[in-house]
Write an enzyme that holds these catalytic residues in place. Structure first.
Site, PDB file in Angstrom:
ATOM      1  N   ARG A 119       0.831  -1.512   0.157  1.00  0.00           N
ATOM      2  CA  ARG A 119      -0.064  -0.132   0.195  1.00  0.00           C
ATOM      3  C   ARG A 119       1.129   1.120   0.091  1.00  0.00           C
ATOM      4  NH1 ARG A 119      -4.806  -1.168   4.067  1.00  0.00           N
ATOM      5  NH2 ARG A 119      -5.755   0.766   3.361  1.00  0.00           N
ATOM      6  N   ASP A 304     -15.447   2.211   1.959  1.00  0.00           N
ATOM      7  CA  ASP A 304     -15.406   1.430   2.964  1.00  0.00           C
ATOM      8  C   ASP A 304     -16.669   0.689   2.098  1.00  0.00           C
ATOM      9  OD1 ASP A 304     -13.201   1.145   4.251  1.00  0.00           O
ATOM     10  OD2 ASP A 304     -13.559   1.218   5.408  1.00  0.00           O
TER      11      ASP A 304
END
EC number: 2.5.1.19
Length: 426
Positions: A119, A304
């Site tokens: 990431r 999310d």
């Protein structure tokens, strides 16, 4: 590897929503930077929260676990107790603690697992270069070793990669001797997460001026005070039960602050737009069985929610378009690719674009075998739509829910869910 086979069943009943992971991370870190003892209650020991606890211990913080609680003896003078900080798969742990570690002027190495290794951390690398802080990395990936001392001053930070970088700096900069300013050079996405950070800092006695979201003014030489706090329910988790209640026989979700700063609270408004019957009451939300219709959903401030919204859209009347979702590609999995792949396996019609999804709803899905991509939100989103399958739904890698919601399958059963579980290999 754990497998779960779900027999299609409409769920109903009451469920207590687990505490917010986002709020808990922030409370943990603020308490650790105080000079006294803070007690945090209503804690769910998910893998990500455990990661933050262990990482803070590596920086000299004393943390004692109770029954769903933590007692934290803060240390206003952090030090490198252990030179290796392992963040497991928690992006929040990694990105929140790197700036704090950089205030110490000592060598320290951050490691991780799974997708966390890849990431992006370029925002911090750019800062290290400009401040001549030594860092070493494997082609931009973990492990990351740093050695140098973060300085107060002016920071220019992109806002469209992750708000976690802003939060990480907001924890660290008040501790430095001079004043600082963070200038956001692009549109800031997930603003609500920064709101939660600033709110938590305020509770612990630290002031930040950031009302414009374009720049944040941080006075130096501030002191964190000890504070007791209770962690509110998590709106990113309630989303799954609201969808299951709408597709089932109705669910009441308990333990929520309906005035919460959490950006994922927008799930209530999105679901209402799709036709879901929802009533907000004090500390709870009730959802009734509903027929849903496709809409256009901008998820730039609530990424999310994409997996569970895609799942609901796949069984809603008409077409849903989920837009501004490019950041989903650098989460625990490439969530746009993952949710498209798995929903289409069971009969959905999802079209994946570069930064969006187009979903043509079906009356039912066929069920069958799917995989979680080792991503907790993919696993729970698939479970959320299982009641609309005509055959059992088998999820491979179902243990991944432990990252954020260890009790998910237990709660699923408590609402009438019929599941069989088994493991293969280690």
């Amino acid at each position: 590897m754990k497998y779960v086979s779900i027999n299609p069943t409409k769920l109903e009943g009451q469920v207590k929503i687990p505490p917010s992971k986002s709020v808990c991370h922030r409370a943990l870190i603020c308490a650790s930077l105080s000079s006294g003892v803070s007690n945090i209650t209503n804690v769910d020991f998910s893998e990500d929260i455990e990661a933050t606890c262990e990482a803070l211990k590596s920086l000299g913080v004393i943390i004692e676990k109770g029954n769903n609680s933590l007692s934290i003896k803060g240390n206003s003078n952090l030090y490198v107790k252990k030179p290796n900080v392992h963040c497991f798969q928690s992006g929040s742990t990694l990105r929140f603690l790197i700036p704090l570690a950089a205030t110490l002027g000592e060598e320290i190495t951050f490691t991780g697992e799974g997708k966390l290794v890849e990431r992006p951390l370029n925002v911090y690398y750019d800062i290290f270069k400009s401040q001549k802080i030594y860092y070493k990395t494997e082609s931009g990936k973990l492990p990351l070793t740093i050695n140098g001392k973060l300085k107060s001053g002016d920071y220019r930070v992109r806002g469209d990669v992750s708000s976690q970088f802003v939060t990480g700096l907001l924890f660290a900069l008040p501790l430095l001797s001079g004043d600082s300013k963070i200038e956001i050079t692009t549109e800031l996405e997930s603003k609500s997460y920064v709101d939660i950070t600033i709110d938590m800092l305020g509770k612990f006695g630290v002031c930040v001026d950031g009302s414009s979201y374009r720049e944040f003014i941080i006075k130096g030489n501030q002191t964190y005070k000890e504070v007791d706090c209770n962690i509110e329910g998590d709106f990113s988790q309630v989303a799954f039960w609201l969808v299951m209640g709408a597709l089932g026989k109705g669910i009441t979700c308990m333990g929520l602050d309906t005035d919460s700063l959490q950006g994922d609270r927008i799930i209530v408004h999105i679901l209402k737009d799709m036709g879901v019957e929802i009533e907000e009451k004090e500390n709870c939300i009730e959802v009734n069985p509903s027929k849903t219709t496709g809409v256009v959903i901008d998820v730039s401030q609530c990424p999310d929610l994409v997996p569970v919204l895609a799942a609901l859209a796949s069984v809603s009347h008409g077409t849903t378009e989920i837009i501004n979702a490019a950041r989903l590609r650098i989460k625990e999995s490439d969530r746009l690719k993952a949710i498209t792949s798995e929903l289409n396996k069971i009969g959905a019609e999802v079209i994946e674009k570069e930064d969006s999804l187009i979903i043509h709803g079906k009356e039912n899905l066929k069920g069958g075998n799917v995989t979680s991509w080792k991503d907790h939100r993919i696993a729970m989103a698939l479970a959320a739509v299982s009641s609309k399958c005509t055959e059992p739904l088998v999820i491979e890698g179902a243990e991944c829910v432990k990252k954020s919601y260890p009790g998910f399958w237990e709660d699923f059963r408590s609402l009438g869910g019929e599941i069989d579980e088994w493991s293969v290999g280690k």
